[in-house]
Every structure is written in C-alpha cells, then in structure tokens.
Design an enzyme around this catalytic site. Structure first.
Site, PDB file in Angstrom:
ATOM      1  N   ASP A  62       0.725   4.106  -2.624  1.00  0.00           N
ATOM      2  CA  ASP A  62       0.499   5.602  -2.347  1.00  0.00           C
ATOM      3  C   ASP A  62       1.494   6.450  -2.863  1.00  0.00           C
ATOM      4  OD1 ASP A  62      -1.720   4.758  -1.303  1.00  0.00           O
ATOM      5  OD2 ASP A  62      -1.073   5.070   0.805  1.00  0.00           O
ATOM      6  N   SER A 102     -34.948  -5.773 -12.081  1.00  0.00           N
ATOM      7  CA  SER A 102     -34.302  -6.733 -11.118  1.00  0.00           C
ATOM      8  C   SER A 102     -34.595  -8.172 -11.628  1.00  0.00           C
ATOM      9  CB  SER A 102     -35.215  -6.381  -9.796  1.00  0.00           C
ATOM     10  OG  SER A 102     -34.630  -7.304  -8.903  1.00  0.00           O
ATOM     11  N   LEU A 103     -34.370  -9.152 -10.590  1.00  0.00           N
ATOM     12  CA  LEU A 103     -34.589 -10.462 -11.215  1.00  0.00           C
ATOM     13  C   LEU A 103     -35.713 -11.251 -10.163  1.00  0.00           C
ATOM     14  CD1 LEU A 103     -31.118 -11.861 -11.392  1.00  0.00           C
ATOM     15  CD2 LEU A 103     -32.329 -11.275 -13.169  1.00  0.00           C
ATOM     16  N   CYS A 153     -28.376  -0.258  37.558  1.00  0.00           N
ATOM     17  CA  CYS A 153     -27.351  -0.638  36.378  1.00  0.00           C
ATOM     18  C   CYS A 153     -26.426  -1.610  37.067  1.00  0.00           C
ATOM     19  CB  CYS A 153     -26.338   0.693  36.480  1.00  0.00           C
ATOM     20  SG  CYS A 153     -24.968   0.481  35.603  1.00  0.00           S
ATOM     21  N   ASP A 173       0.847  -1.235  -0.116  1.00  0.00           N
ATOM     22  CA  ASP A 173       0.031  -0.008  -0.014  1.00  0.00           C
ATOM     23  C   ASP A 173       0.729   1.409   0.042  1.00  0.00           C
ATOM     24  OD1 ASP A 173      -2.042  -1.779   0.288  1.00  0.00           O
ATOM     25  OD2 ASP A 173      -2.820  -1.195   2.102  1.00  0.00           O
ATOM     26  N   CYS A 233     -28.241   4.008  31.903  1.00  0.00           N
ATOM     27  CA  CYS A 233     -27.629   4.516  33.455  1.00  0.00           C
ATOM     28  C   CYS A 233     -27.234   5.866  33.357  1.00  0.00           C
ATOM     29  CB  CYS A 233     -26.501   3.409  33.665  1.00  0.00           C
ATOM     30  SG  CYS A 233     -25.658   4.176  34.991  1.00  0.00           S
ATOM     31  N   LYS A 259     -24.381 -14.434  -7.101  1.00  0.00           N
ATOM     32  CA  LYS A 259     -25.206 -13.242  -7.051  1.00  0.00           C
ATOM     33  C   LYS A 259     -24.638 -12.415  -5.912  1.00  0.00           C
ATOM     34  CE  LYS A 259     -29.998 -12.384  -5.467  1.00  0.00           C
ATOM     35  NZ  LYS A 259     -29.738 -11.035  -5.261  1.00  0.00           N
ATOM     36  N   LYS A 281     -28.442 -17.473 -16.036  1.00  0.00           N
ATOM     37  CA  LYS A 281     -28.834 -16.450 -17.371  1.00  0.00           C
ATOM     38  C   LYS A 281     -28.858 -17.204 -18.631  1.00  0.00           C
ATOM     39  CE  LYS A 281     -26.975 -12.558 -15.124  1.00  0.00           C
ATOM     40  NZ  LYS A 281     -26.008 -11.524 -14.929  1.00  0.00           N
ATOM     41  N   ARG A 336     -30.097   2.419  -9.414  1.00  0.00           N
ATOM     42  CA  ARG A 336     -31.238   1.710 -10.209  1.00  0.00           C
ATOM     43  C   ARG A 336     -32.572   2.662  -9.813  1.00  0.00           C
ATOM     44  NH1 ARG A 336     -32.675  -3.966 -10.018  1.00  0.00           N
ATOM     45  NH2 ARG A 336     -31.926  -4.033  -7.794  1.00  0.00           N
TER      46      ARG A 336
HETATM   47  S1  IVH Z   1     -28.408  -9.703 -13.440  1.00  0.00           S
HETATM   48  C1  IVH Z   1     -31.461  -7.598 -16.127  1.00  0.00           C
HETATM   49  N1  IVH Z   1     -26.404 -10.814 -12.133  1.00  0.00           N
HETATM   50  O1  IVH Z   1     -29.393  -9.237  -7.658  1.00  0.00           O
HETATM   51  C2  IVH Z   1     -30.562  -8.421 -15.472  1.00  0.00           C
HETATM   52  N2  IVH Z   1     -27.789  -9.473 -10.867  1.00  0.00           N
HETATM   53  O2  IVH Z   1     -32.261 -10.126  -6.744  1.00  0.00           O
HETATM   54  C3  IVH Z   1     -30.018  -7.627 -14.383  1.00  0.00           C
HETATM   55  N3  IVH Z   1     -27.319  -9.253  -8.675  1.00  0.00           N
HETATM   56  O3  IVH Z   1     -31.505  -6.926  -9.434  1.00  0.00           O
HETATM   57  C4  IVH Z   1     -29.170  -8.555 -12.919  1.00  0.00           C
HETATM   58  N4  IVH Z   1     -25.577 -10.422  -8.732  1.00  0.00           N
HETATM   59  O4  IVH Z   1     -28.840  -6.130  -8.427  1.00  0.00           O
HETATM   60  C5  IVH Z   1     -27.479  -9.959 -11.856  1.00  0.00           C
HETATM   61  N5  IVH Z   1     -24.477 -11.803 -11.089  1.00  0.00           N
HETATM   62  C6  IVH Z   1     -25.619 -10.901 -11.125  1.00  0.00           C
HETATM   63  C7  IVH Z   1     -26.042 -10.559  -9.788  1.00  0.00           C
HETATM   64  C8  IVH Z   1     -27.062  -9.714  -9.999  1.00  0.00           C
HETATM   65  C9  IVH Z   1     -26.138  -9.741  -7.739  1.00  0.00           C
HETATM   66  C10 IVH Z   1     -28.251  -8.340  -7.956  1.00  0.00           C
HETATM   67  C11 IVH Z   1     -28.977  -7.495  -8.836  1.00  0.00           C
HETATM   68  C12 IVH Z   1     -30.510  -7.887  -9.033  1.00  0.00           C
HETATM   69  C13 IVH Z   1     -30.708  -8.486  -7.877  1.00  0.00           C
HETATM   70  C14 IVH Z   1     -31.756  -9.554  -8.150  1.00  0.00           C
END
Ligand code: IVH
Length: 670
Positions: free
Chosen positions: A39, A84-85, A411, A35, A429, A120, A293, A141
């Site tokens: 720096d 989101s998912l 106390c 570090d 206290c 995730k 995915k 978001r």
């Molecule tokens: S894909 C349109 N991939 O978890 C697809 N999300 O519970 C967008 N997240 O909204 C998301 N790790 O904020 C994706 N490997 C990952 C992720 C991930 C964390 C979050 C993300 C999402 C949420 C869903």
C-alpha cells in the site's frame, strides 16, 4: 522540466515494481511484500500522479483503485460468439467425446491425440480485448453474441494485465483473451463477513457475478477478485497448440491455473479427473470440474461447434458432494432483526472434507417444500462447498416415530407471539425493543470485527449483560461501570478494565463503521461506505428522502426503504442521544482542505481529452465537491465536460439536451 523528467522516471519504476508485486501475489501466489508495504508503494505512485497528472496512463496500476461510477453498462458485440461448453457428469461420456475426436483425427491421418486437461474454474466468463497490447475493453458473455461492457470493473482486478508483457510483438494487433473471473475462498469469506446476514452470498460464484455488476468500481477493487485465462485468439499462427497458447498467456502476465496438464491417453485423463476430485478441496479457489480441450488447434475449426458449444472441448463436472444422515431435531434461532430461522440438528457425517452436524433450513416454506419430518433420513449436499443444505428426504425410509415439524407459536427467546407478515417467507418476533435474543444479536453485530471491533465482548458476556438488564441497546455499553462488569460470572476487575479500555478505543472508530455497526437491514460495509460519502453525518443521513437515498450508487429502493424505516423507529431518538453523549463518530472527519460543495448532487460525464487534468484528478475534484462521475450518458446526466476530440457520448448528450461545458467552463466552476 527536470522535475517532470525525474517524476516520470520515478513513476515508471514504481509502476513496474507495483505490477511485479501484483503478479507475485495474484498470479504466482508467492508475495514478497506485506500488504502494508504494498500500500505504501501504491500511495507513493498515487501522490506522484496527483502532482503530475499529465503522466497518468491507462495502464498505470493507479487505474486499478477504481472510482468510476457506471450507471448502465453499454452492450457490446463479441468479435466471435462466446460459446459455453457441453457439460457431463459421466466419465463414459468423456470417453465417447475422446473417441469422437480420435475418429476425426484418424480421418486426417493424425494418430497422436493430445488433450489438455484443465481445472474448471467456478466463476463468471469474460472476454478481454487488447489493442497494441493495451487493455481496451472487457465484457461479460451475455447471450453469447452481445455482452455488457464492464471494463471499469475489470480494470480493478490485479491479475488482469492492463498491458501485455512483450508488447513489441503485438504492435497493431488485436488480441482477445477469454477466461473466468473468480473469487478465492478466503476473499469470499471475508466479503460475506462484511455483509449483513440477510444479504450474504451463497457461494463465490454468486459473489463474483454480483460484484461484476456493481456500479461503483472502487467497491469492486476492494473485493480482491481474480482472473484465470484459458483462451487466446488473434495469434494468426494456427499451428500454435493450445498448450503453447496457455504458456503465451502466462508470458503476457496472466494466471492460467497452476494445474493444467497435457494428456496423451484416456487413462491419463481419467487419472487427472480422479486426482482432482479429492485434491480440489485443498485449493484456495473453487473448481467444479475438469475441462478437456484438444491440444491441436488446427482441428478446432474442422470439428466445429453446435449452437452452444465447440466440439473440440468438453467439461466434466464433479457430482455435488452428498451424504446420508438423520434429522434429529430442529432448533429455532432468533436473529438480530427478529427473523426466526429453523436450523437442522443432524447426525454428524463427513462431507467434502469436514464434519457436518448442522444445516440451515432457511424458513418454513423450505421445510414444507422438502416435506421434512423429525427423525427423517435425509440427503444433505454441499454445493459450492459453502453451507451444507438438506437436499431431500428418503420417504421410503421414514421411521414410524417420525413427527411433523411445527412452526413455533412463540419466540423461543422472549415468548412473544410470532408473526408472519404478508409476502414474507419467515416468521418474526415483533418484540424488537425487548427480545433478549434480538438485543444480543444487535450488540454482537455492533461489536464485531468489521463494525466497532470490540474484541473483548464475547457471546457469553453479552448474554449476561442482556439477561441482567444492564444493556438494552449497543449504546448502553458505553455507560457500563467497572463494578457492574466485574461482578459478572467469570469476570474480575482486570477483565472489566480490559473491556472498558476496548470500549474507550472503539469511540474513535469511523462514522462509516458506526453506520455499519447500527445493523440497519441490508446495510453492509460497502453500503455504509457509500452512505457515509453521500451523507457525511448521521443528522444529514436521517433527513434524506427515499429517492435521494436510492440515487446513491448500488443502493436500490429496498435498501433505501429499510434506511427510512430504521430512522422512523420510536427507539431511534433515544439511541441517537446515547450515541452522541458516548462521544462516538456521528459524522465523517473533516476533509483536509475545505472545498465548496457546488457539485452537490450533480452527475458529470467526461468525454474527450482534457488539457489541464487527467481524468482521475478531474473525477476526484468532482467527488470532493459533492458530485458524481458517470461513464454513460442518459437523460439524468447533469453535465457533460467535452474535451478535445470528444466521442459519440457528446452527440448523445446533445441529442438528449444534456448541458455541455468546455474544460475552461468546468475549471471556472471548480
Ligand atoms: S473453455 C470456447 N476452460 O465453464 C471455450 N471454460 O461450463 C470456452 N470455465 O463457459 C470455455 N473453467 O465459463 C474453459 N478451464 C476452462 C474453464 C472454463 C471454467 C467455464 C466457462 C465455460 C463454462 C462451461
């Protein structure tokens, strides 16, 4: 002329070198430099850029140190909704998802179904926009359609490239990268240790969310946050599969997670989920599940999305880690602020990789909410993997000898009658001055690593010093005699001398550290730093009114009130005198060069290009003179400096009647 050419070369080389080390450290987790050496490189770059401000560019790593103060984050529209998912806790639903996608592919005549399994990350989703390869905007978001523009804060995150590698290919393009900002476990721990106990974050995700909202980007920079990229948009070629896109992102300089995997079959997916359910505890960051995915991006559009989430992806979440155990006893701890915290003593059980035998119950409301009794069978949970909590009792298994848990009347340390102020969930206290537990807590906080760092002063020693009446507050430490120390249990003259030496050394600790060490409620390291800059001496600070204090970045009315209350205590004048005669640093050390403070209290906004200064230098000059730099105009903005080609901020300033000056006038003021 040659000077500037040499400087430009040196700057280019330093930038490349610094970004390479950033990448090694934050993306590859394989640092080559200490570090300290890192720096030093950064210092060299900053010095050169100060000397040649015309050479500063927005993608210089110097821009990562922060310093911009943003009062309000402007709202921005996402190019496409940030979805989101859909989440599930069930592997059966994962299977249903898999089969749904398979059917669609089969209808299209496609028999192979590759899925990308990713971890995730448990953080905060953000979107980054790059134009011609340069980072131009970063946003949260928000509601999915509109988020907050937090570019200044995101720039400070070392794993967010300020410029994409392989730039030539992206000329004229706009590329959007989405991903998650997160905090590694060890950085989270370090951050929490620097915060007052009453304000600690419950988990790294909360800490990340809180940090991204900070007004002072320099503080964001200090918190070492990370970014993982998982989505790329703007590459026209649809045939580029998701897996390949992750590789492209990695080529641009992003961290994409070390562990994503292409899975051809459902059993492979299940293996992946099962494997990380255990191995995730060994990762340096937190993951709360697995994201699946469809690899073939061409079908994403066909599959479409619901209002909230795409149909080509799903998130499997690991169930929170729970265990059954028995509540043996409840202890009552007295904190340095007098707060009484009930602590559960549990039959030890193994949970998420470690043995748990204690857990905080926070306060009496929590005990009542849980309907908890002594000897109850309880379920405990580690969510966010930090402090375990008692989730619920198992009423049907309540033993016949279960007993109610009553709040203590007195106390446990000094016997004083406890009070519960209106609107507070905790008992206190009130014997602030003389309660041994409170004195001990204050002294230990004063001596802690982030405060005065007096490492020789351990728990047992402080306990004795307080019990024997040798100290009543932290300042008394500096008046201890060698003989007094040497006579204590498990001490001798050698250790007494060590302690005196450590105390002697601590006198040099900065004013900022001292402010933190005082243990003012809600004043952690970051707040102490802001305060030390806004009021460079303790005498100036205690004169400040509530409103002045609340105008310091990231200090709200609650903190301001708490500071006022602290200086109003009857014991304060005596403590101050002792601190003074002990020779501690009660003011910030003198600035190297004496400058006038004619910007004191003035908020300044720059818009458009300046001829003689770069933005960073101009901002430094304002800060040195007591002013503040903001990035959005409001009625409260004191002055707008308009350079050439000023943006819409100038129009807004004129509309609001804010004073506008030219660069020449600004220079004259300096
Ligand atoms: S894909 C349109 N991939 O978890 C697809 N999300 O519970 C967008 N997240 O909204 C998301 N790790 O904020 C994706 N490997 C990952 C992720 C991930 C964390 C979050 C993300 C999402 C949420 C869903």
């Amino acid at each position: 002329m040659t000077d500037i050419i040499c400087a430009a070369e040196a700057i280019a080389q330093l930038r490349q070198e610094i970004e390479r080390h950033n990448h090694l450290y934050y993306v590859e987790a394989n640092p080559e430099l200490s570090d300290y050496d890192f720096d030093k490189l950064l210092e060299q770059l900053l010095a050169l850029e100060r000397q040649f401000p015309e050479l500063v560019t927005p993608d210089s790593p110097s821009q990562r140190v922060g310093g911009t103060i943003t009062r309000e984050f402007p709202s921005v529209q996402h190019r496409e909704p940030m979805l989101s998912l859909s989440n599930t806790y069930s592997t059966r639903e994962v299977e249903e998802f898999y089969n749904r996608v398979r059917k669609l592919l089969a209808l299209e005549g496609v028999m192979e179904q590759e899925m990308v399994a990713e971890l995730k990350f448990d953080g905060v989703a953000i979107s980054l926009l790059y134009r011609d390869g340069l980072l131009v905007r970063g946003a949260t978001r928000g509601d999915g359609r509109q988020g907050d523009d937090i570019t200044a804060n995101l720039r400070t995150i070392p794993s967010i490239p300020l410029r994409l590698n392989a730039l030539a290919e992206h000329d004229g393009r706009e590329v959007e990268v989405r991903g998650e900002v997160f905090m590694r476990k060890e950085d989270f721990k370090r951050l929490n240790e620097s915060r007052p106990e009453e304000d600690r974050f419950a988990n790294p995700r909360n800490a990340t969310a809180g940090t991204l909202k900070l007004q002072d980007s320099a503080e964001v920079a200090r918190r070492s946050m990370c970014f993982v990229a998982y989505y790329l948009k703007g590459i026209e070629d649809e045939s580029i599969a998701h897996h390949h896109r992750l590789e492209l992102l990695s080529g641009f300089g992003f961290f994409t997670g070390d562990h994503y995997r292409l899975c051809d079959t459902l059993p492979e997916i299940n293996d992946y989920i099962a494997r990380w359910s255990e191995e995730r505890w060994q990762l340096p960051y937190e993951t709360d599940g697995v994201v699946l995915k469809l690899n073939d991006v061409r079908f994403w559009e066909k599959l479409g999305a619901t209002a909230k989430s795409p149909r080509w992806a799903i998130a499997y979440k690991y169930p929170a880690q729970q265990a059954r155990t028995v509540l043996h006893n409840v202890l009552f701890q007295v904190g340095r602020l007098g707060t009484i915290t009930p602590v559960a003593e549990l039959e030890p059980v193994l949970l998420a990789g470690s043995t748990v035998s204690r857990s905080t119950l926070h306060n009496f409301d929590e005990i009542n909410r849980l309907g908890l009794m002594l000897r109850d069978r309880v379920i405990i949970e580690k969510s966010g993997e930090v402090i375990p909590k008692v989730l619920r009792t198992i009423p049907e298994e309540r033993p016949a000898d279960a007993e109610p848990i009553l709040p203590p009347a007195h106390c446990p340390s000094c016997g004083t009658l406890l009070v519960r102020p209106d609107n507070e969930v905790s008992y206190f206290c009130p014997n602030e001055e003389a309660c041994p537990a409170q004195i001990k807590g204050r002294v230990l906080h004063f001596a802690s690593r982030n405060a005065m760092d007096i490492q020789t002063l351990g728990d047992a020693l402080v306990e004795q010093l307080v019990a024997k009446g040798l100290i009543k507050d932290p300042a008394d430490l500096y008046f201890l005699q060698e003989k007094e120390l040497a006579n204590l249990e498990r001490m001798g003259s050698r250790s007494a001398q060590n302690i005196l030496r450590a105390l002697e050394k601590s006198r040099e600790k900065s004013y900022e550290r001292l402010l933190y060490a005082l243990g003012i409620r809600h004043v952690g390291r970051a707040t102490a730093r802001e305060l030390s800059q806004a009021s460079p001496s303790i005498d100036a600070l205690r004169q400040e009114g509530e409103e002045q204090l609340a105008s310091v970045p990231d200090i709200g009315p609650v903190v301001a009130r708490s500071i006022i209350n602290y200086f109003a205590k009857p014991s304060w004048p005596d403590l101050l005198e002792k601190l003074r005669s002990a020779g501690l640093q009660l003011s910030a050390s003198e600035p190297k060069e004496q400058v006038n403070r004619n910007f004191e209290g003035l908020t300044v906004l720059f818009t458009g290009g300046l001829d003689c200064y770069d933005r960073q230098k101009a901002a430094e000059l304002v800060l040195e003179r007591g002013g503040r730099v903001v990035s959005s105009v409001s009625k409260k903005t004191g002055m707008v400096v308009a350079g050439h080609e000023p943006g819409s901020k100038l129009d807004k300033a004129l509309k609001l009647g804010v004073r506008v000056v030219s660069e020449d006038e600004f220079e004259a003021m300096l």
